[in-house]
Design an enzyme around this catalytic site. Structure first.
Site, PDB file in Angstrom:
ATOM      1  CG  ASN A  64       1.112   3.002   4.140  1.00  0.00           C
ATOM      2  OD1 ASN A  64       0.131   2.421   3.686  1.00  0.00           O
ATOM      3  ND2 ASN A  64       2.176   2.353   4.585  1.00  0.00           N
TER       4      ASN A  64
ATOM      5  CD  GLU B 269      -2.673   0.855   6.247  1.00  0.00           C
ATOM      6  OE1 GLU B 269      -1.630   0.193   6.377  1.00  0.00           O
ATOM      7  OE2 GLU B 269      -3.730   0.610   6.884  1.00  0.00           O
TER       8      GLU B 269
ATOM      9  CB  THR C 232      -0.930   0.031   1.228  1.00  0.00           C
ATOM     10  OG1 THR C 232      -0.146  -0.038   2.425  1.00  0.00           O
ATOM     11  CG2 THR C 232      -1.921  -1.115   1.190  1.00  0.00           C
TER      12      THR C 232
END
Length: 331
Positions: A226, A271, A224
């Protein structure tokens, strides 16, 4: 067919922005300006923008917005975190997309808060900024203690030789309640992205720099990007999203805004897992649009159970994204 004056337009350059203490740029001299905070630049604000562009065109003047930073609510209640729909950068980017010629960003401080209504019009709008006219909403108040009303502004503008137009309330989709930033915040706090986007007239988005995390998503097969969001009251949960990356490309994805209760229950973090994407984005500034709400945040008994649900969430996000036709402000 008449042109829609509120529709996103190709970005023009340059986009002059005037700030306190600076000379007024050539491209904003004699401008007609819409006045307000413009948090979110929703459909009600778009009516002001259409009106200011129309008036400016009729007068042969530049069109502009006069907005305030920080938001007056943040100035008067500095210890209370405010959920802003658009920060200053996002706000200016949307205004530019809507075809406004430029913007005046006025610092909201004790001096401005203590300025009387008459002085604000004569000394600031006419004297300092050199405006030719103003456009306001039906509920706009200004001056010390919010003493200035729309009717007072109309009279003061007449005294000072400024054109003035008051735009009535706008209700979205034939509803009775006027569109407001407060209603959009409430929708987002409930996870109702569909209603928020409907009131905005475009997909709500946030911007931020991609930071390093604990790499847990990568270990689970869902790396992900973030981003920490400041004072964001968006409902914790899973969302279908589109992201504009630093190189200008746009990617579909699924995002979690939450505290990660299965693992650490930490501070809220956005995320974003981008479909079919494997490059690092650390240090890049990205924008993430929210297309649809999938589910609330939940705690799972195991990482395996979480991963199984993440695959379901990704499939649902793809379905929502495929059926979405809401306008974008990301270009």
């Amino acid at each position: 067919m008449p042109r829609d004056e509120t529709a996103p337009r190709p970005v023009a350059s340059p986009f002059p922005v005037h700030r306190d203490g600076e000379p007024v740029p050539e491209g904003l001299k004699g401008a007609v300006a819409a006045l307000g905070n413009f948090d979110g630049i929703h459909q009600g604000h778009r009516a002001l923008i259409a009106a200011v562009r129309e008036m400016a065109g009729a007068l042969g003047r530049p069109s502009a917005v006069l907005t305030f930073e920080p938001h007056p609510r943040a100035f008067f209640s500095p210890d209370t975190a405010m959920f802003r729909l658009t920060g200053e950068g996002e706000k200016l980017a949307v205004l530019r997309r809507l075809g406004i010629d430029g913007a005046f960003v006025r610092r909201f401080d004790a001096a401005l808060a203590g300025t009387g209504a008459a002085a604000f019009v004569a000394d600031t709008l006419k004297g300092e900024l050199g405006l030719s006219g103003v456009v306001i909403g039906h509920d706009f108040h200004f001056g010390r203690g919010r003493e200035g009303t729309p009717a007072m502004l109309e009279a003061l503008c007449a005294e000072n030789g400024l054109a003035c137009r008051i735009v009535p309330a706008v209700a979205a989709g034939g509803g009775e309640a006027p569109v407001s930033s407060s209603a959009i915040r409430a929708a987002l706090e409930a996870g109702d992205v569909a209603t928020a986007n409907h009131l905005l007239g475009y997909r709500w988005f946030v911007e931020g720099e991609v930071r390093h995390g604990d790499k847990r998503g990568r270990a689970l097969g869902f790396p992900t990007a973030n981003v920490a969001l400041d004072a964001c009251a968006l409902a914790l949960g899973i969302y279908a999203v589109r992201a504009r990356l630093g190189d200008g490309s746009v990617r579909d994805g699924v995002a979690s805004y939450g505290r990660r209760p299965t693992f650490d229950d930490g501070a809220p973090l956005l995320e974003t897992y981008l479909f079919d994407f494997a490059s690092d984005l650390y240090g890049q500034r990205i924008a993430v649009e929210f297309v649809g709400f999938i589910r609330g945040e939940a705690r799972f008994d195991s990482a395996e159970a979480l991963v199984a649900r993440m695959h379901e969430d990704a499939a649902e996000a793809r379905r929502l994204l495929a059926g979405d036709h809401t306008p974008s402000m990301l270009g």
